[in-house]
Design an enzyme around this catalytic site. Structure first.
Site, short mmCIF file in Angstrom:
data_model
loop_
_atom_site.label_atom_id
_atom_site.label_comp_id
_atom_site.label_asym_id
_atom_site.label_seq_id
_atom_site.Cartn_x
_atom_site.Cartn_y
_atom_site.Cartn_z
N ARG A 111 0.85 -1.20 0.00
CA ARG A 111 0.00 0.00 0.00
C ARG A 111 0.88 1.24 0.00
O ARG A 111 1.81 1.37 0.81
CB ARG A 111 -0.92 0.01 1.23
CG ARG A 111 -1.72 1.30 1.41
CD ARG A 111 -2.63 1.20 2.62
NE ARG A 111 -3.33 2.44 2.90
CZ ARG A 111 -3.02 3.29 3.88
NH1 ARG A 111 -2.00 3.02 4.69
NH2 ARG A 111 -3.72 4.39 4.07
N ARG A 173 -11.10 20.58 6.09
CA ARG A 173 -10.04 21.06 6.97
C ARG A 173 -10.32 22.47 7.44
O ARG A 173 -11.06 23.23 6.80
CB ARG A 173 -8.67 21.01 6.26
CG ARG A 173 -8.18 19.60 5.98
CD ARG A 173 -6.74 19.57 5.52
NE ARG A 173 -6.24 18.21 5.38
CZ ARG A 173 -5.72 17.50 6.37
NH1 ARG A 173 -5.59 18.04 7.57
NH2 ARG A 173 -5.31 16.27 6.17
N LYS A 343 -13.24 2.70 -0.04
CA LYS A 343 -13.04 2.78 1.41
C LYS A 343 -14.32 3.32 2.06
O LYS A 343 -14.78 4.41 1.72
CB LYS A 343 -11.85 3.68 1.73
CG LYS A 343 -10.52 3.16 1.20
CD LYS A 343 -9.40 4.15 1.38
CE LYS A 343 -9.08 4.41 2.84
NZ LYS A 343 -7.90 5.33 2.97
N THR A 401 -6.82 -0.74 9.72
CA THR A 401 -6.61 0.27 10.76
C THR A 401 -6.39 -0.33 12.14
O THR A 401 -7.25 -1.03 12.68
CB THR A 401 -7.78 1.28 10.84
OG1 THR A 401 -8.15 1.69 9.53
CG2 THR A 401 -7.35 2.50 11.65
#
Length: 612
Positions: A111, A173, A343, A401
């Site tokens: 990855r 953000r 994802k 994760t």
């Protein structure tokens, strides 16, 4: 087919659909009549525990294809794990000596995290991956040690590792802090203080403060209502929305801080429970995907996918890139495009999961951001539902994760982490993923070896002691296939091959494939033995790597320079040479032949043989 709707969050419309049977008896009967894979009596007797003691504990290292020195044991039979390891390569693992050991310990997919990696880093990592020898580089046609070419690969046959490009994705953000000239300044937000979130250019240009933060999403006030939460910097600071100017063009959102903390410039923002209309790709993602195609990456892991349209948009963009690159001589038309792994890490992704799954080539359960977007206690439930749905669809699923997070600093994992990886295998995951553990951790080689041993132990247990989880994963696919009305030739021969392999106690299923569809179908029926897929195209071979049990081998002449009559025997010869089968082993060989003068359509064949 019966659909079970499970609510993941009270008050939020988050549902996933997976195939379920009504009772164990009806499941057994339907499985027996539709697939002939397991008799109902065997199913009832062996579904959970066999007569063998569950405490008869083997040493998982006895199944490894490497020795303590990490050198391949040429004399030892190859017993590869069925579930694969995706490992993130970063600063502590990108150098050739370390990456070679990581490959030897079981990494099947590399990855590349494009949220952080530079072009120079990506090119170094891909170069070193190709220099890392696989197990099959120690063999030649005669079974003697091969001379290794300058690429580091065998000059005769190569096994393959795939490359997954993980995009940054569209992100929310905060703006730059006022007076933050170094980029390292922070401001303190006090618990109970009022914080106003703004989206105007004036606030952006003036800089954010502790009481007024710029957010780079103009429709922020359209997707929030009082009572909702806003998480800053992965939840380091939590805000509760108290007032929203939803009617104004650039309305503000007023919040109260639930806790104290420091906030930096350009901190990430999460909106749990909110549905946004962010694009499927940011401008950076478009540049990264096109660049990745020039490097022939095999998969694109698309971050923050919210709906099926986003998947279609990414696939259409890659087709455009292929045409542009072909015009520049950087792409060969007809070459397989990268496969899209969606994802799932937001409420919107969960709400539209079924449609996303249908459009995607695979799914990644991205538990990091998902644990911020939904209540953290519901992440495991969502994981199980998504894995089950992927099993039913016959598509690969990666669980990701913090799987062995503590090994970023410690040489041994925690017991809870071992249980996490084990349960992902029990759930039916095709792959488990390492992130920071291998990218920046202190023990990148050890963590891959540890994960491989956990996989080996879990698979040995489900095969010999508790077959229930794997049988249930198989049932999910059988029921899903029945619901889709799939009566294709590939489905029929794949089902027959798995049945024959179990009845003959075969050591491997050998598949000769041009496009990869047949081994994918066999994998979906969840055999407990390796599927050795011989592919004439290296890209097709690499794109099989995510599927459970498939071990692709790139041999470009087996389907082109060997007659169809001799191919099964030659394939068995190669399998024996590679150490996957031994004299006296039973094997099942499956081929898909093209139409000839006597037949107007393609046909598939299956042969059962004993290795000479």
């Amino acid at each position: 087919m019966m659909l079970a709707h499970r609510t993941l969050r009270s008050g939020a419309n988050i549902t996933l659909r997976t195939a379920r049977s009504t009772t164990r008896s009806s499941t057994s009967n339907q499985l027996a009549s539709s697939s002939h894979l397991v008799s109902s009596q065997e199913h009832d007797r062996h579904r959970y525990f066999s007569s063998r003691s569950s405490f008869d504990l083997p040493d998982p290292r006895s199944f490894m294809s490497y020795e303590d020195s990490l050198e391949y044991a040429k004399s030892q039979k190859w017993n590869p794990q069925l579930s694969k390891i995706v490992a993130t390569i970063g600063p502590t693992s990108e150098q050739l000596p370390v990456l070679k050991d990581i490959v030897r310990c079981g990494m099947r997919v590399m990855r590349l995290n494009f949220s952080h990696a530079t072009v120079e880093e990506v090119e170094l990592r891909m170069k070193n991956l190709r220099l890392s020898k696989g197990r099959h580089s120690i063999f030649t046609d005669e079974g003697e040690e091969a001379g290794v070419a300058s690429t580091g690969e065998s000059s005769v046959h190569k096994n393959v590792r795939a490359v997954l490009l993980d995009t940054r994705g569209p992100e929310l953000r905060t703006g730059k802090l006022a007076g933050d000239h170094s980029g390292h300044e922070t401001v303190h937000i006090e618990v109970g203080s009022t914080v106003t979130l703004c989206t105007t250019d004036e606030v952006r240009d003036g800089g954010s403060t502790a009481s007024q933060l710029y957010i780079d999403y103009p429709k922020l006030h359209k997707c929030l209502v009082p009572g909702m939460k806003v998480l800053l910097d992965d939840g380091a600071i939590i805000l509760t929305v108290t007032e929203v100017e939803s009617e104004k063009e650039n309305g503000t959102v007023t919040c109260v801080a639930d806790n104290s903390g420091e906030i930096r410039s350009r901190a990430g923002v999460n909106l749990p429970g909110a549905e946004t209309d962010l694009p499927a790709m940011s401008a950076k993602d478009r540049v990264d995907i096109k660049y990745g195609m020039t490097k022939d990456v095999d998969y694109v892991a698309a971050s923050f996918i919210q709906n099926a349209e986003g998947v279609r948009e990414i696939k259409a963009y890659m087709q455009e890139c292929a045409e542009e690159l072909a015009a520049d001589g950087q792409w060969e038309l007809g070459r397989p495009l990268p496969l899209v792994i969606s994802k799932i890490e937001s409420v919107s992704g969960l709400n539209h999961f079924d449609d996303i799954l249908e459009e995607s080539d695979g799914i990644m359960v991205a538990r990091g951001d998902l644990g911020v977007e939904i209540p953290i206690q519901q992440v495991t439930n969502a994981q199980k539902e998504m894995v089950a749905a992927c099993n039913a669809a016959g598509k690969p699923v990666i669980v990701a994760t913090q799987m062995l997070e503590s090994m970023a600093k410690n040489p041994r994992p925690t017991r809870a982490e071992v249980a996490d990886v084990t349960n992902a295998i029990y759930d039916g995951a095709d792959c488990v993923m390492l992130s920071g553990e291998t990218a920046k951790g202190k023990y990148p080689v050890q963590v891959v070896q540890t994960m491989n041993e956990i996989i080996a132990s879990a698979e040995h247990f489900t095969k010999n002691t508790m077959p229930g989880p794997n049988l249930e994963a198989r049932e999910r696919f059988v029921h899903g296939q029945a619901g889709r009305g799939d009566k294709s030739v590939d489905a029929a021969v794949a089902r027959a091959a798995v049945t024959a392999s179990e009845e003959r106690d075969a050591a491997a299923i050998i598949v000769l494939t041009s496009h990869g569809n047949l081994p994918r179908m066999i994998s979906a029926f969840r055999p407990n033995i390796p599927v050795l897929a011989f592919c004439p195209n290296a890209k097709v071979a690499r794109q099989l790597m995510l599927h459970r049990g498939i071990h692709p081998i790139h041999i470009d002449d087996l389907l082109t320079h060997v007659s169809s009559v001799k191919r099964p025997a030659r394939a068995i010869q190669y399998a024996k040479q590679f150490g996957m089968v031994q004299e006296g082993d039973n094997v099942v060989v499956v081929t898909r032949e093209t139409a000839c003068d006597e037949l107007t359509t393609d046909f598939a064949s299956m042969k059962i043989a004993t290795v000479p």
